[in-house]
Enzyme design. Structure first.
Site, PDB file in Angstrom:
ATOM      1  N   PRO A  39      -2.055 -10.829  -2.289  1.00 42.46           N
ATOM      2  CA  PRO A  39      -1.704 -10.662  -0.728  1.00 42.46           C
ATOM      3  C   PRO A  39      -0.602  -9.559  -0.510  1.00 42.46           C
ATOM      4  CG  PRO A  39      -0.481 -12.679  -2.050  1.00 42.46           C
ATOM      5  CD  PRO A  39      -1.371 -11.975  -2.814  1.00 42.46           C
TER       6      PRO A  39
ATOM      7  N   ASP B   6       2.036 -12.082   1.818  1.00 40.48           N
ATOM      8  CA  ASP B   6       2.969 -12.276   1.128  1.00 40.48           C
ATOM      9  C   ASP B   6       4.501 -12.316   1.930  1.00 40.48           C
ATOM     10  OD1 ASP B   6       4.288 -12.476  -1.165  1.00 40.48           O
ATOM     11  OD2 ASP B   6       3.991 -10.699  -2.434  1.00 40.48           O
TER      12      ASP B   6
ATOM     13  N   TRP C  59       7.345 -13.288  -7.501  1.00 46.13           N
ATOM     14  CA  TRP C  59       6.086 -13.290  -8.332  1.00 46.13           C
ATOM     15  C   TRP C  59       5.697 -14.567  -8.674  1.00 46.13           C
ATOM     16  CZ3 TRP C  59       3.390  -9.214  -7.660  1.00 46.13           C
ATOM     17  CH2 TRP C  59       3.925  -8.036  -7.393  1.00 46.13           C
TER      18      TRP C  59
ATOM     19  N   GLN D  48       0.243  -3.372 -10.683  1.00 41.70           N
ATOM     20  CA  GLN D  48      -0.008  -4.644 -11.253  1.00 41.70           C
ATOM     21  C   GLN D  48      -0.365  -5.162 -12.293  1.00 41.70           C
ATOM     22  OE1 GLN D  48       1.083  -6.487  -8.367  1.00 41.70           O
ATOM     23  NE2 GLN D  48       1.356  -4.887  -7.141  1.00 41.70           N
TER      24      GLN D  48
ATOM     25  N   TRP E  65       1.323  -8.685 -10.528  1.00 40.63           N
ATOM     26  CA  TRP E  65       0.403  -9.771 -10.174  1.00 40.63           C
ATOM     27  C   TRP E  65      -0.386  -9.849 -11.392  1.00 40.63           C
ATOM     28  CZ3 TRP E  65      -4.776  -9.891  -7.664  1.00 40.63           C
ATOM     29  CH2 TRP E  65      -4.901 -11.152  -6.934  1.00 40.63           C
TER      30      TRP E  65
ATOM     31  N   LYS F 149       4.712  12.574  -4.581  1.00 38.79           N
ATOM     32  CA  LYS F 149       4.520  11.185  -3.998  1.00 38.79           C
ATOM     33  C   LYS F 149       4.463  11.525  -2.282  1.00 38.79           C
ATOM     34  CE  LYS F 149       7.035   7.031  -4.209  1.00 38.79           C
ATOM     35  NZ  LYS F 149       8.440   6.214  -4.263  1.00 38.79           N
TER      36      LYS F 149
ATOM     37  N   LYS G 117       6.900   9.688   3.885  1.00 41.42           N
ATOM     38  CA  LYS G 117       6.717   9.701   5.595  1.00 41.42           C
ATOM     39  C   LYS G 117       7.895  10.721   5.946  1.00 41.42           C
ATOM     40  CE  LYS G 117       5.786   4.951   6.921  1.00 41.42           C
ATOM     41  NZ  LYS G 117       6.375   3.572   6.839  1.00 41.42           N
TER      42      LYS G 117
END
Ligand SMILES: [Zn+2]
Ligand SMILES: [Zn+2]
Length: 938
Positions: A46, A85, A537, A573, A577, A610, A613
């Site tokens: 999620p 999440d 987590w 992850q 995860w 990277k 924004k």
């Protein structure tokens, strides 16, 4: 999303396809279609809904779409349910900012219940945008029935998981030194800490610790031990010094009155050879030395426990001569090694800093100062260190200082420098099950393969016990109640158990609700929940159970389909995860949670930096979709190194190229087919060499893409697509063009083959490019075909007559040679400045080819004759006959062009009339000819 004027035609056609899918409920039908092979289980990690989707989400989403589409076509039922999440610092930080909070105290003042309810309201603010965006990139997933980690049912499964592992003896409480974020005022896990390392400037200091009663140790008066540290702010918390038993130390005369002790390495050969060198001292001879600390706030406190053991020299294994003086300053409240030593030798416990990072009141020279505030201004960030340094200087304790740059951990959420801080926390004893975890992990298939023993394997091997408590608010809670009096513990693994024990109805499992629920203890006192909440987590790792509300619901279904066939996420992850899923799989069932996993890399800006924004160094995803179409973006990503867990420097021109070379060409082939189609059924029975060749290539394509999908190597499934589309459009269709213009058996065969290839190709590209696949399919489907390409079966790759047949392989190789010869010959033409429409007499080639292939080559290169010779050579002598023929061809081309401009159909017959002011023109050997095109009356 933008208005229609900014959208490309391709994007508009995709939107029409979306409408068709939705109206006809094609996704639902694909889930309901016959699945003779059973269920293919996919777990979706999620995302947080607290931000807009970025390229990282798009890459993962596209992978998570293509793979299930493939397995659906292979005859599996592939349920796909979205998840959100909802818990943890990301949303807490947003709400804190919104309410103008600076510290954790502000939350307590505001009220935890109010704060949590605000988090609940705010966590799904971007959901509506996601619900538009995710389908727009062609991802099929059930977002309506999404699971939320803040649902009572999900949280109850988390309790069940906790109780299971607690009952197995895998949960314990400990007081130890670990990383905390002083702004969030919470402990963090090993993985969260690993995430936030950044290079920063710091000050290292070498400090004098004056030896007490030096004569007792045969040392001159005014001898100091030198210790080195990069965290000057910890010096007021000093309670001991540590040396290495086997390290060689030296006594050095600094000046008339002062002496110091350091390692021989630190003193250096020059000093050792000079008159300053007094004598060598063995490490063991320093043990027991007492000293006067530079700060006396705690040594004066006669009530301090274990005070008699403090401010002495101890031996410790962790001391090295690599950096510093070979003498370590020990502040057990602020370092893991220090803490271990302090437990071993019973040092007094001194913690001069609060959990919020401020100095305590007894540290009277620095009271209230933040020890490591977050700031881009070094003088602010290092303010306390500098103040400590000044103090040392004024009191004669500073030996030297140095500016250093080193990697230092920061809070992954709020960017505040972390502190090493001794505190109490609950742990999952991962080290106890590490053996099982390593053993089970052997059976997991990774794409790319190197992750298995590399990034993932190494993390597994280095696994430490997992700190699961967070001293925060909006999260799943630790379902552990402790008696206020006798300290007995009870863990609740379900709502029913808590309701039975407390006699209260429990409708919500969040902190502000369950903290109010007391449970009577056997001893007569009350039990209350321990205040900590769970690391988020813990939620993510519980996802397979939480999604199904296992074991309270869907017990049979879950057990039948566990573990998952497939999961996919970004490379970060592997430590998060994927790892936590695996911890629980091994802890709960001794099993793997997933069998196959695709790890994607990171999408960075075109310049390799990277994506930012603030810098706006990348194009907005939705604008890319609306400019080039989602299919172009999908294929661009899926065929890039990003599906091999490598970084991808995102290039808009790369997407443009994919769009033109693939989607554009396919649309053109479809349009071409539609121009000539006469209801000819698709077939693969033609004997024409071009037809035989494109069919052989088609089946080769099916084999290659199938292998790619079967091994979860998506780039291998994608790469053959573009090569095929090039062969198909730039060679097959172009070289067959004339066959479609003349009626007869060959035209029928060409049409049947073209249609067959379009049909099969639409199915092969369906998982990767679902939109153009649908468009092609709708353009050529029969009345008997399924209503959508996504309801068809994956083409079978086992037909002997085509696949791997020696004849087909040979033909493919020969045609590749013809294409290579043609391109070489055309280059020679270009060099000579002769346009392709001008016929030439001969082309000499250095290989022998069959007559059929020679003819194809001659047509492509536009030569009268192909002959075999030593090397490739083009005869560029132009005879009057050749020039005349060239003019005829040029005129024919101009007429064809004019027909298109005038919008005439292939059935219209036309004539040209030469006029000085004519609308159309042809460049002939005699000069430019202008003409008009007139349609003959029917
Ligand atoms: Zn923080
Ligand atoms: Zn009790």
């Amino acid at each position: 999303m933008a208005d229609d004027r900014e959208k490309s035609e391709a994007a508009k056609r995709e939107e029409a396809t979306l409408v068709f899918w939705e109206r006809e409920r094609i996704f639902e039908k694909s889930l309901a279609k016959k699945s003779p092979k059973g269920t293919f289980v996919f777990y979706d990690g999620p995302p947080f809904a607290t931000g807009l989707p970025h390229y990282g989400h798009i890459v993962a989403s596209v992978i998570k779409d293509a793979v299930p589409r493939y397995w659906t076509m292979r005859g599996y039922h592939v349920p796909r349910v979205w998840g959100w999440d909802c818990h943890g610092l990301p949303i807490e930080n947003i709400v804190e900012k919104e309410l103008g909070f600076k510290h954790k105290k502000d939350i307590k003042k505001y009220g935890v219940a109010k704060f949590n309810e605000r988090c609940r309201e705010q966590v799904l603010i971007y959901v509506d945008y996601w619900k538009k965006f995710i389908p727009r990139i062609g991802r099929w997933v059930d977002m309506e029935n999404a699971y939320l980690t803040m649902d009572k049912s999900f949280m109850e499964s988390v309790w069940w998981v906790f109780k299971q592992i607690y009952d197995k003896g895998l949960v314990y409480e400990d007081y130890r030194s670990m990383h905390i974020c002083p702004r969030c005022e919470t402990t963090l896990s090993q993985q969260e800490v690993a995430e936030g390392y950044k290079d920063v400037k710091d000050i290292s200091v070498t400090v004098r610790f004056k030896v007490k009663d030096p004569e007792k140790f045969e040392l001159p008066a005014n001898t100091s031990l030198l210790a080195w540290t990069t965290t000057p702010w910890t010096l007021p918390g000093n309670v001991a010094l540590a040396i290495g038993k086997d390290i060689s130390y030296v006594l050095i005369r600094e000046n008339e009155n002062d002496y110091y002790i350091s390692s021989e390495t630190y003193a250096g050969p020059v000093l050792m050879a000079s008159g300053a060198f007094i004598k060598k001292i063995k490490g063991t001879d320093l043990v027991g030395l007492e000293y006067e600390p530079p700060f006396d706030y705690y040594i004066k406190d006669t009530t301090l426990k274990n005070r008699e053991n403090g401010w002495k020299v101890y031996a410790a294994d962790f001391v090295t001569v690599d950096t510093g003086t070979g003498i370590a300053h020990e502040a057990p409240a602020f370092g893991a090694d220090d803490w271990e030593l302090s437990k071993k030798v019973n040092l007094p416990f001194v913690q001069h800093v609060n959990m919020d990072g401020t100095m305590k009141s007894e540290v009277k020279d620095f009271v209230g100062r933040e020890v490591k505030p977050r700031s881009d201004d070094d003088s602010v960030r290092l303010g306390t260190d500098i103040a400590v340094l000044k103090y040392l200087q004024e009191h004669g304790s500073l030996f030297s200082k140095e500016n250093i740059t080193h990697a230092y951990p920061h809070c992954w959420r709020c960017d505040t420098p972390l502190l090493n801080y001794a505190t109490s926390s609950w742990f999952v004893a991962v080290t106890k099950i590490k053996g099982d975890m390593l053993k089970n992990a052997k059976a997991i298939h990774w794409s790319p393969a190197h992750i298995k023993e590399g990034r993932w394997g190494k993390w597994l091997e280095g696994a430490r016990d997992w700190s699961i408590s967070r001293q925060r608010f909006w999260a799943s809670v630790i379902p552990l109640w402790r008696c206020d009096s006798c300290k007995k513990i009870r863990v609740f693994g379900s709502v029913a158990e808590l309701e039975a024990a407390s006699g209260k109805k429990v409708n919500d499992l969040h902190k502000h609700i369950v903290d109010e629920i007391a449970v009577p203890c056997d001893c007569g006192a009350q039990m209350h929940r321990v205040p900590d909440v769970l690391d988020t987590w813990f939620d993510s790792g519980s996802m397979p159970y939480g999604e199904e509300h296992y074991p309270f619901e869907h017990k049979e279904r879950f057990e039948k389909t566990f573990p998952a066939q497939f999961i996919a996420e970004g490379i970060d992850q592997t430590r998060a995860w994927f790892y936590y899923l695996h911890v629980f799989g091994s802890a709960l069932f001794g099993k793997n949670v997933f069998r196959n996993v695709i790890v994607n890399g990171t999408v960075v800006a075109e310049d390799g930096k990277k994506m930012s924004k603030r810098l706006q160094n990348y194009p907005d995803p939705i604008q890319v979709v609306e400019k080039y179409g989602a299919d172009a973006l999908r294929l661009y990503l899926l065929s890039s190194p990003v599906v091999q867990a490598e970084n991808l420097s995102f290039s808009e021109s790369g997407v443009d190229e994919v769009a033109k070379k693939n989607i554009g060409r396919l649309s053109n082939v479809l349009a071409f087919y539609k121009l000539y189609e006469e209801g000819t059924e698709r077939a693969r029975t033609s004997t024409n060499i071009l037809d035989r060749w494109i069919l052989a290539r088609l089946f080769e394509l099916v084999i290659e893409t199938t292998n790619g999908y079967e091994t979860y190597a998506l780039d291998r499934a994608m790469r053959p697509l573009s090569l095929f589309i090039d062969d198909y459009s730039a060679w097959y269709v172009r070289r067959s063009r004339d066959r479609f213009k003349e009626n007869g058996a060959d035209k029928k065969e060409a049409l049947a083959t073209l249609r067959y290839v379009l049909y099969t190709l639409s199915t092969v590209i369906a998982p990767a490019m679902p939109f153009i696949a649908e468009e092609v399919f709708q353009g050529i489907r029969n009345a008997n075909d399924p209503e959508s390409v996504h309801l068809t079966d994956w083409p079978k790759a086992q037909e002997k007559s085509f696949f791997g047949g020696r004849k087909e392989k040979k033909l493919i190789a020969e045609m590749a040679r013809v294409r290579a010869l043609a391109s070489e010959a055309l280059q020679a033409r270009q060099k000579a400045g002769i346009k392709v429409r001008q016929p030439l007499a001969t082309l000499t080639i250095p290989v022998t080819l069959t007559d059929e292939l020679i003819q194809i080559l001659a047509e492509e290169v536009n030569v009268k004759k192909v002959i075999v010779g030593e090397t490739l050579a083009l005869d560029i002598v132009l005879t009057p006959e050749l020039i005349k023929e060239g003019d005829e061809r040029e005129l024919a081309r101009a007429v064809a062009e004019a027909r298109k401009v005038e919008g005439f159909s292939p059935h219209d017959t036309v004539r040209t009339e030469t006029r000085a002011e004519g609308k159309h023109s042809a460049t002939l050997s005699t000069g430019v000819m202008r003409f008009d095109l007139i349609r003959n009356a029917a």
